[in-house]
Design a protein around this motif. Structure first.
Motif, PDB file in Angstrom:
ATOM      1  N   GLY A 191      -5.502  -1.432  25.540  1.00  0.00           N
ATOM      2  CA  GLY A 191      -4.399  -0.588  25.959  1.00  0.00           C
ATOM      3  C   GLY A 191      -4.502   0.791  25.346  1.00  0.00           C
ATOM      4  N   TYR A 192      -3.519   1.648  25.624  1.00  0.00           N
ATOM      5  CA  TYR A 192      -3.497   2.995  25.066  1.00  0.00           C
ATOM      6  C   TYR A 192      -2.072   3.378  24.699  1.00  0.00           C
ATOM      7  N   VAL A 193      -1.950   4.275  23.704  1.00  0.00           N
ATOM      8  CA  VAL A 193      -0.663   4.836  23.291  1.00  0.00           C
ATOM      9  C   VAL A 193      -0.879   6.314  23.003  1.00  0.00           C
ATOM     10  N   VAL A 194      -0.041   7.169  23.561  1.00  0.00           N
ATOM     11  CA  VAL A 194      -0.076   8.608  23.308  1.00  0.00           C
ATOM     12  C   VAL A 194       1.243   9.000  22.649  1.00  0.00           C
ATOM     13  N   THR A 195       1.163   9.657  21.483  1.00  0.00           N
ATOM     14  CA  THR A 195       2.379  10.057  20.781  1.00  0.00           C
ATOM     15  C   THR A 195       2.475  11.575  20.678  1.00  0.00           C
ATOM     16  N   GLU A 196       3.711  12.064  20.661  1.00  0.00           N
ATOM     17  CA  GLU A 196       4.028  13.475  20.473  1.00  0.00           C
ATOM     18  C   GLU A 196       5.025  13.537  19.331  1.00  0.00           C
ATOM     19  N   ASP A 197       4.625  14.124  18.226  1.00  0.00           N
ATOM     20  CA  ASP A 197       5.453  14.144  17.014  1.00  0.00           C
ATOM     21  C   ASP A 197       5.890  12.731  16.625  1.00  0.00           C
ATOM     22  N   GLY A 198       4.960  11.775  16.768  1.00  0.00           N
ATOM     23  CA  GLY A 198       5.223  10.400  16.366  1.00  0.00           C
ATOM     24  C   GLY A 198       6.006   9.575  17.357  1.00  0.00           C
ATOM     25  N   VAL A 199       6.439  10.176  18.473  1.00  0.00           N
ATOM     26  CA  VAL A 199       7.210   9.469  19.493  1.00  0.00           C
ATOM     27  C   VAL A 199       6.286   9.117  20.650  1.00  0.00           C
ATOM     28  N   THR A 225       0.847  -1.195   0.000  1.00  0.00           N
ATOM     29  CA  THR A 225       0.000   0.000   0.000  1.00  0.00           C
ATOM     30  C   THR A 225       0.884   1.245   0.000  1.00  0.00           C
ATOM     31  N   PRO A 226       0.616   2.200  -0.891  1.00  0.00           N
ATOM     32  CA  PRO A 226       1.421   3.421  -0.903  1.00  0.00           C
ATOM     33  C   PRO A 226       1.427   4.097   0.461  1.00  0.00           C
ATOM     34  N   ALA A 227       2.557   4.652   0.811  1.00  0.00           N
ATOM     35  CA  ALA A 227       2.668   5.338   2.093  1.00  0.00           C
ATOM     36  C   ALA A 227       1.711   6.528   2.119  1.00  0.00           C
ATOM     37  N   PRO A 228       1.055   6.762   3.246  1.00  0.00           N
ATOM     38  CA  PRO A 228       0.125   7.887   3.321  1.00  0.00           C
ATOM     39  C   PRO A 228       0.858   9.222   3.182  1.00  0.00           C
ATOM     40  N   THR A 229       0.155  10.198   2.654  1.00  0.00           N
ATOM     41  CA  THR A 229       0.720  11.545   2.519  1.00  0.00           C
ATOM     42  C   THR A 229       0.943  12.130   3.898  1.00  0.00           C
ATOM     43  N   PRO A 230       2.158  12.572   4.209  1.00  0.00           N
ATOM     44  CA  PRO A 230       2.403  13.104   5.551  1.00  0.00           C
ATOM     45  C   PRO A 230       1.598  14.377   5.782  1.00  0.00           C
ATOM     46  N   PRO A 231       1.144  14.594   7.005  1.00  0.00           N
ATOM     47  CA  PRO A 231       0.371  15.793   7.302  1.00  0.00           C
ATOM     48  C   PRO A 231       1.261  17.033   7.234  1.00  0.00           C
ATOM     49  N   PRO A 232       0.665  18.185   7.036  1.00  0.00           N
ATOM     50  CA  PRO A 232       1.468  19.416   7.009  1.00  0.00           C
ATOM     51  C   PRO A 232       2.117  19.655   8.361  1.00  0.00           C
ATOM     52  N   PRO A 233       3.264  20.317   8.397  1.00  0.00           N
ATOM     53  CA  PRO A 233       3.951  20.550   9.671  1.00  0.00           C
ATOM     54  C   PRO A 233       3.128  21.451  10.584  1.00  0.00           C
ATOM     55  N   CYS A 234       3.339  21.285  11.902  1.00  0.00           N
ATOM     56  CA  CYS A 234       2.655  22.141  12.871  1.00  0.00           C
ATOM     57  C   CYS A 234       3.316  23.519  12.896  1.00  0.00           C
TER      58      CYS A 234
END
Length: 616
Positions: free
Chosen positions: A568-576, A478-487
């Motif tokens: 479960g849960y996962v919280v990310t900040e800038d993908g981390v 599957t093609p990689a999704p278009t990255p979102p615009p920067p914050c």
């Protein structure tokens, strides 16, 4: 709900022998407005060699409507269409027996039966229980930890009682003397001590460890099963001085025998409930006891190749062992539903084109030395009718297995993804080198094949190596999704992903910037997550960085893992990943970052003036 006094007296009479000034038989009364009761499903087990007995449906009233007695129920008189509709709702998981409700407003009580309007649609008369009630009932069907049990020896008005002494009965069921194979040993072995059966709570009414005796004022011969069971329930509560189940998780009734044309059952149990009933010798048959407790745990029957209801002899929820010193454990579908092997069950999804996976399976009999290998594998079909694969190793707790020793067994359920009450059927037993093909798997149009590459019982643990494949060329990536615009400058991108457990309506969360007081992401409506065991990623949002606080809550107090599912849960900040988890009680809080930590641009140095040329 409050019934008027005559109706309440009827229910008290139905349960006991105390006179109330009128005869129950022939009584016909309308129930008051807004009346409701709890739907109860009873699974009878036929005597050895007997004809299959169908599920029976009753309704249990609130103690306030039954003379203060809990656990009082009466049969539902339904048309064939209504019975089929209600059973279909139970098998499809739309209604949970022992928990959910039936509206009986305007319906009649006649001859100790609740008579439902024959033209009524059951879908319109049923409803999910309020969350508090559902949570209370859920606690009754927990299948791990200390389970307090009580056996009740019953004597009827004619003096009929099973001839074994209370001391003998205690030993036969709980192993308190010389009996080494019994209900307690079977449950503890098959669960690998995830269950601890506790008896002898010190009640002064116990005549032997874990056993009390009661007398009822009606005869076994000539009384209905429902009337007998209600009379015993009332007698037990009167003797103990508290409602049932009280301090007990499960209460077992032992009758001298059953009588009448409809007698043909060895035992019966209420699904998702605390009660089971045994006649004659069957109270001391470990396989029968484990079968009935399985129904209390919320397990349905296990059918065999012939499509009959309980002819899967690889599972105690099929036709169980009827011997005095024998039992067996459960099939892969039941093992997946029970929470004894949560750390040894996996889900695979062969719907993906080009799927191929080789797995090493270990049997539940050697679960303790599995080395990280699964004991049960669910094959996701995208419907409720999933497949389950396991290695039926006949050793350890499963040493007395009755069919398909040391073979790979393939099971399919008829609904509910194998996560709650659902009939299962044995589809195949495979030896080394054999295969089983599932055509049109999950409606994909392709065939998924399960092949046993090898079986080795000379090692510890014994293993079965299987391959699951569709023999197709893998689909292009599957093609990689278009990255979102920067914050914007000074902001970061946040996302919360929740994977629900079996009860998604209990979860809420707030992600907050404590420096600004702004809520970044919230889900405070407990209806935000509609499906169990499903991943829900939030939208990605840009917000000012700082000291972040994530608070997740569970209204029942059992977190997202691992008692009722593996959420479960996962919280990310800038993908981390900044916060993750799942095992907590009512709430959990995670923090990271600091106020004023947002980086600023370094100051600009003032320009240096160019040198002045010396005068000439």
């Amino acid at each position: 709900m409050r019934l008027h006094s005559a109706t309440a007296a009827f229910w008290a009479l139905l349960a006991s022998t105390a006179p109330h000034g009128f005869e129950a038989k022939g009584l016909r009364r309308k129930l008051v407005a807004t009346s409701e009761c709890t739907i109860m499903a009873i699974e009878p087990l036929s005597i050895e060699g007997g004809e299959h007995k169908e599920m029976a449906l009753e309704c249990e009233l609130d103690p306030d409507d039954a003379g203060g007695i809990s656990g009082i129920s009466a049969p539902l008189r339904l048309s064939p269409q209504q019975k089929a509709e209600l059973e279909g709702m139970i098998y499809a998981g739309r209604i949970d027996p022992g928990i959910d409700m039936l509206d009986i407003e305007g319906d009649e009580i006649e001859d100790q039966v609740i008579k439902i309007d024959p033209v009524a649609k059951m879908s319109a008369k049923t409803s999910k229980a309020p969350s508090a009630k559902a949570q209370k009932r859920r606690r009754l069907v927990d299948t791990t930890g200390d389970l307090n049990m009580l056996l009740v020896k019953v004597t009827d008005s004619a003096g009929k009682t099973y001839p074994d002494s209370a001391v003998t009965m205690s030993d036969e069921v709980f192993g308190t003397g010389v009996d080494t194979v019994n209900l307690k040993s079977g449950l503890e072995e098959c669960s690998w001590d995830k269950i601890n059966v506790v008896v002898g709570l010190g009640d002064s009414n116990e005549v032997a460890t874990g056993v009390i005796e009661v007398s009822i004022g009606i005869p076994l011969d000539g009384s209905t099963d429902s009337a007998i069971r209600n009379a015993v329930t009332t007698a037990v509560q009167t003797k103990l001085g508290h409602s049932l189940p009280g301090p007990y998780d499960y209460v077992l009734y032992s009758l001298e025998k059953c009588y009448g044309d409809d007698c043909g059952w060895a035992a019966y149990a209420y699904i998702n409930s605390w009660n089971s009933v045994y006649q004659s010798v069957y109270y001391k048959r470990p396989g029968v006891l484990m079968h009935e407790l399985g129904h209390n745990f919320g397990l349905a029957h296990s059918g065999g190749f012939d499509g009959a209801t309980y002819t899967d002899h690889t599972c105690t929820m099929g036709n169980p062992h009827y011997g005095d010193d024998t039992f067996q454990c459960f099939n892969p579908a039941k093992n997946f539903q029970l929470n004894w092997y949560d750390d040894a069950k996996i889900t695979e999804d062969p719907r993906v084109q080009g799927y191929s996976k080789t797995l090493t399976l270990v049997g539940v009999g050697e679960y303790n030395i599995r080395g990280g290998n699964p004991v049960t594998v669910r094959l996701e079909t995208g419907t409720g009718a999933d497949y389950f694969v396991g290695f039926n190793r006949a050793t350890g707790p499963n040493r007395m297995n009755d069919q398909g020793d040391d073979m790979v067994n393939i099971i399919q359920v008829n609904g509910n993804n194998g996560e709650s009450y659902s009939q299962s059927f044995l589809r195949s037993l495979l030896s080394q080198g054999q295969s089983y093909a599932i055509s049109d798997f999950g409606g994909t149009g392709k065939t998924v094949t399960i092949t046993v590459n090898s079986i080795n019982t000379s090692t510890f643990p014994g293993t079965a190596v299987i391959n699951i494949s569709d023999d197709l060329t893998p689909a292009p990536p599957t093609p990689a999704p278009t990255p979102p615009p920067p914050c914007p400058s000074g902001e970061k991108r946040y996302q919360v992903t929740i994977t629900t457990d079996n009860y998604p309506g209990e979860t809420s969360y707030v992600l907050k910037n404590t420096c600004t007081g702004d809520n970044v992401l919230t889900k405070t409506d407990t209806n935000s997550f509609g499906e169990a065991n499903t991943s829900y990623p939030s939208e990605e949002v840009c917000a000012s960085a700082g000291k972040m606080e994530f608070v997740i809550q569970d209204t029942w107090g059992d977190g997202l893992c691992c008692g009722y599912g593996s959420g479960g849960y996962v919280v990310t900040e800038d993908g981390v990943t900044k916060a993750s988890g799942g095992q907590f009680a009512s709430s959990e809080t995670k923090t990271w970052g600091e106020c004023g930590s947002t980086p600023t641009n370094p100051p600009t140095n003032p320009p240096t003036a160019p040198p002045t040329n010396p005068p000439t």
